[in-house]
Design a protein around this motif. Sequence first.
Motif, PDB file in Angstrom:
ATOM      1  N   MET A   1       0.840  -1.198   0.000  1.00 16.19           N
ATOM      2  CA  MET A   1       0.000   0.000   0.000  1.00 16.19           C
ATOM      3  C   MET A   1       0.877   1.250   0.000  1.00 16.19           C
ATOM      4  O   MET A   1       1.789   1.370   0.806  1.00 16.19           O
ATOM      5  N   LYS A   2       0.555   2.169  -0.895  1.00 17.62           N
ATOM      6  CA  LYS A   2       1.241   3.454  -0.965  1.00 17.62           C
ATOM      7  C   LYS A   2       0.213   4.553  -0.712  1.00 17.62           C
ATOM      8  O   LYS A   2      -0.726   4.724  -1.491  1.00 17.62           O
ATOM      9  N   PHE A   3       0.404   5.312   0.364  1.00 20.44           N
ATOM     10  CA  PHE A   3      -0.561   6.330   0.767  1.00 20.44           C
ATOM     11  C   PHE A   3      -0.049   7.719   0.394  1.00 20.44           C
ATOM     12  O   PHE A   3       1.114   8.051   0.626  1.00 20.44           O
ATOM     13  N   VAL A   4      -0.951   8.519  -0.165  1.00 23.16           N
ATOM     14  CA  VAL A   4      -0.598   9.869  -0.585  1.00 23.16           C
ATOM     15  C   VAL A   4      -1.570  10.884   0.000  1.00 23.16           C
ATOM     16  O   VAL A   4      -2.698  10.558   0.372  1.00 23.16           O
ATOM     17  N   THR A   5      -1.101  12.130   0.038  1.00 24.32           N
ATOM     18  CA  THR A   5      -1.971  13.274   0.268  1.00 24.32           C
ATOM     19  C   THR A   5      -1.951  14.086  -1.018  1.00 24.32           C
ATOM     20  O   THR A   5      -0.863  14.433  -1.516  1.00 24.32           O
ATOM     21  N   VAL A   6      -3.119  14.346  -1.585  1.00 27.54           N
ATOM     22  CA  VAL A   6      -3.193  15.024  -2.884  1.00 27.54           C
ATOM     23  C   VAL A   6      -4.226  16.134  -2.874  1.00 27.54           C
ATOM     24  O   VAL A   6      -5.145  16.144  -2.042  1.00 27.54           O
ATOM     25  N   LYS A   7      -4.057  17.055  -3.806  1.00 24.21           N
ATOM     26  CA  LYS A   7      -5.099  18.038  -4.097  1.00 24.21           C
ATOM     27  C   LYS A   7      -5.758  17.666  -5.411  1.00 24.21           C
ATOM     28  O   LYS A   7      -5.074  17.378  -6.395  1.00 24.21           O
ATOM     29  N   GLY A 173       5.125   3.121   8.220  1.00 21.21           N
ATOM     30  CA  GLY A 173       5.638   2.959   6.866  1.00 21.21           C
ATOM     31  C   GLY A 173       6.889   3.782   6.634  1.00 21.21           C
ATOM     32  O   GLY A 173       7.507   4.297   7.572  1.00 21.21           O
ATOM     33  N   TYR A 174       7.243   3.924   5.348  1.00 20.93           N
ATOM     34  CA  TYR A 174       8.508   4.546   4.962  1.00 20.93           C
ATOM     35  C   TYR A 174       8.274   5.520   3.808  1.00 20.93           C
ATOM     36  O   TYR A 174       7.421   5.307   2.945  1.00 20.93           O
ATOM     37  N   THR A 175       9.084   6.575   3.787  1.00 17.26           N
ATOM     38  CA  THR A 175       9.030   7.515   2.678  1.00 17.26           C
ATOM     39  C   THR A 175      10.443   8.005   2.387  1.00 17.26           C
ATOM     40  O   THR A 175      11.422   7.542   2.983  1.00 17.26           O
ATOM     41  N   ILE A 176      10.567   8.931   1.447  1.00 17.46           N
ATOM     42  CA  ILE A 176      11.852   9.512   1.059  1.00 17.46           C
ATOM     43  C   ILE A 176      11.900  10.949   1.547  1.00 17.46           C
ATOM     44  O   ILE A 176      10.899  11.671   1.476  1.00 17.46           O
ATOM     45  N   LEU A 177      13.057  11.355   2.030  1.00 21.46           N
ATOM     46  CA  LEU A 177      13.235  12.716   2.543  1.00 21.46           C
ATOM     47  C   LEU A 177      14.558  13.264   2.026  1.00 21.46           C
ATOM     48  O   LEU A 177      15.556  12.531   1.958  1.00 21.46           O
ATOM     49  N   ASN A 178      14.562  14.530   1.654  1.00 20.42           N
ATOM     50  CA  ASN A 178      15.791  15.210   1.242  1.00 20.42           C
ATOM     51  C   ASN A 178      16.106  16.265   2.302  1.00 20.42           C
ATOM     52  O   ASN A 178      15.431  17.281   2.399  1.00 20.42           O
ATOM     53  N   ASP A 179      17.117  15.981   3.104  1.00 20.24           N
ATOM     54  CA  ASP A 179      17.486  16.861   4.217  1.00 20.24           C
ATOM     55  C   ASP A 179      18.378  17.990   3.703  1.00 20.24           C
ATOM     56  O   ASP A 179      19.587  18.025   3.949  1.00 20.24           O
ATOM     57  N   VAL A 180      17.768  18.941   2.996  1.00 22.53           N
ATOM     58  CA  VAL A 180      18.515  20.064   2.421  1.00 22.53           C
ATOM     59  C   VAL A 180      19.088  20.905   3.568  1.00 22.53           C
ATOM     60  O   VAL A 180      18.395  21.224   4.533  1.00 22.53           O
ATOM     61  N   PRO A 203      11.961  18.469   1.562  1.00 21.10           N
ATOM     62  CA  PRO A 203      11.094  17.770   0.610  1.00 21.10           C
ATOM     63  C   PRO A 203      10.859  16.337   1.076  1.00 21.10           C
ATOM     64  O   PRO A 203      11.784  15.676   1.569  1.00 21.10           O
ATOM     65  N   MET A 204       9.624  15.873   0.903  1.00 17.85           N
ATOM     66  CA  MET A 204       9.264  14.543   1.388  1.00 17.85           C
ATOM     67  C   MET A 204       8.227  13.925   0.464  1.00 17.85           C
ATOM     68  O   MET A 204       7.353  14.610  -0.053  1.00 17.85           O
ATOM     69  N   GLY A 205       8.318  12.602   0.272  1.00 19.44           N
ATOM     70  CA  GLY A 205       7.336  11.914  -0.550  1.00 19.44           C
ATOM     71  C   GLY A 205       8.006  10.892  -1.476  1.00 19.44           C
ATOM     72  O   GLY A 205       9.110  10.448  -1.205  1.00 19.44           O
ATOM     73  N   PRO A 206       7.380  10.533  -2.582  1.00 22.74           N
ATOM     74  CA  PRO A 206       6.078  11.045  -3.034  1.00 22.74           C
ATOM     75  C   PRO A 206       4.894  10.471  -2.263  1.00 22.74           C
ATOM     76  O   PRO A 206       3.788  10.958  -2.367  1.00 22.74           O
ATOM     77  N   TRP A 207       5.172   9.390  -1.491  1.00 18.74           N
ATOM     78  CA  TRP A 207       4.110   8.736  -0.726  1.00 18.74           C
ATOM     79  C   TRP A 207       4.739   8.015   0.453  1.00 18.74           C
ATOM     80  O   TRP A 207       5.970   7.944   0.591  1.00 18.74           O
ATOM     81  N   ILE A 208       3.885   7.503   1.320  1.00 20.74           N
ATOM     82  CA  ILE A 208       4.337   6.619   2.393  1.00 20.74           C
ATOM     83  C   ILE A 208       3.998   5.190   1.994  1.00 20.74           C
ATOM     84  O   ILE A 208       2.838   4.880   1.716  1.00 20.74           O
ATOM     85  N   VAL A 209       5.003   4.341   1.947  1.00 16.89           N
ATOM     86  CA  VAL A 209       4.809   2.928   1.650  1.00 16.89           C
ATOM     87  C   VAL A 209       4.577   2.193   2.972  1.00 16.89           C
ATOM     88  O   VAL A 209       5.396   2.293   3.893  1.00 16.89           O
ATOM     89  N   HIS A 210       3.466   1.469   3.074  1.00 20.91           N
ATOM     90  CA  HIS A 210       3.164   0.762   4.309  1.00 20.91           C
ATOM     91  C   HIS A 210       4.250  -0.273   4.610  1.00 20.91           C
ATOM     92  O   HIS A 210       4.840  -0.865   3.698  1.00 20.91           O
ATOM     93  N   LYS A 211       4.512  -0.484   5.882  1.00 23.42           N
ATOM     94  CA  LYS A 211       5.599  -1.369   6.299  1.00 23.42           C
ATOM     95  C   LYS A 211       5.461  -2.790   5.751  1.00 23.42           C
ATOM     96  O   LYS A 211       6.463  -3.500   5.584  1.00 23.42           O
ATOM     97  N   SER A 212       4.235  -3.221   5.448  1.00 25.29           N
ATOM     98  CA  SER A 212       4.023  -4.576   4.938  1.00 25.29           C
ATOM     99  C   SER A 212       4.677  -4.790   3.581  1.00 25.29           C
ATOM    100  O   SER A 212       4.918  -5.939   3.175  1.00 25.29           O
ATOM    101  N   VAL A 213       4.983  -3.702   2.876  1.00 24.59           N
ATOM    102  CA  VAL A 213       5.585  -3.792   1.543  1.00 24.59           C
ATOM    103  C   VAL A 213       7.104  -3.934   1.629  1.00 24.59           C
ATOM    104  O   VAL A 213       7.744  -4.458   0.706  1.00 24.59           O
ATOM    105  N   ILE A 214       7.691  -3.457   2.715  1.00 19.40           N
ATOM    106  CA  ILE A 214       9.148  -3.420   2.855  1.00 19.40           C
ATOM    107  C   ILE A 214       9.595  -4.549   3.772  1.00 19.40           C
ATOM    108  O   ILE A 214       9.431  -4.483   4.997  1.00 19.40           O
ATOM    109  N   GLU A 215      10.181  -5.585   3.189  1.00 18.19           N
ATOM    110  CA  GLU A 215      10.579  -6.747   3.984  1.00 18.19           C
ATOM    111  C   GLU A 215      11.695  -6.408   4.957  1.00 18.19           C
ATOM    112  O   GLU A 215      11.674  -6.820   6.125  1.00 18.19           O
ATOM    113  N   ASN A 216      12.704  -5.649   4.481  1.00 15.10           N
ATOM    114  CA  ASN A 216      13.840  -5.291   5.334  1.00 15.10           C
ATOM    115  C   ASN A 216      14.271  -3.862   5.030  1.00 15.10           C
ATOM    116  O   ASN A 216      14.968  -3.624   4.048  1.00 15.10           O
TER     117      ASN A 216
END
Length: 302
Positions: A1-7, A173-180, A203-216
Amino acid sequence: MKFVTVKHNHETFVGLVDSDESKVLLLNPAEEVRTGKRSFPSSLQECIDLGESFIEQVQGLHDWVISGAHAASLYVSLDEVTLLAPIPRPNKNIFCVGKNYAEHAIEMGSEADIPEHVMVFTKAPTTVIGPNETVLNHLDVTNQLDYEGELAVIIGKKCRAINKEEALDYIFGYTILNDVTARDLQARHQQFFIGKSLDTTCPMGPWIVHKSVIENPNHLNIETIVNGEVRQSSNTKNFIFPIEEVISVLSAGMTLEPGDIIATGTPAGVGKGFKPPKFLSPGDHMEVTIENIGTLKNSIKR
């Protein structure tokens, strides 16, 4: 599952991205078709607060959508929505682990800079922006803006004094972050907070991947590209302190709560590590890609 916040059509929705990452199921509009009610919370933070009941509700809605003739009408193309940061305004500062890859610690100093204990600093909630949004160049306060691609962990359950063996159970879950980072401000203040907390520098995103998708989560490829050039390329197996240990250390005397964000550190290859340094300039384009999650793209304001 990939969860997003969108307009979409001037409204903000929580959505579920489909498997090929081309469409999004807007949860409340779909639930309204199903039951006549918009029974999901309006923000992903509130959804995470619900715990496993949220995942069960989403699974039920998804199963209903794909089992009938509803999918074509209820999914919206990602091209028709604006992706926001999954949690656009965190409730707290973002926890950030410093020098969590040995090669990065060395490029920022020497082998003597490899930490023996988990280093933690924070970024203000006002730093957060979403994918494809523009990072301000902040030329009025810095000329040493730098990138740091990182895996970020989203806490899913309230916890305190968690041992390492249980720690992954408390992740949503997990997402991507750019620590500028403004390196000159960081050096001037001899602390991390100001240089890490300029507006738009998370910057963060593009979504949060639920932990069930990421084995390790401690074995994911991570890569940062700036203007088409690969700058960072590593794997989270190179963490000095794996995610379980980070959560255990943070929670030892501090309560972690649903929606808390932990950036797990950046690998070698930051701009400051090059000779001469390769700091960011107006118009530069950054892409951070993490295996099984996706790619976060942002540019520096011209």
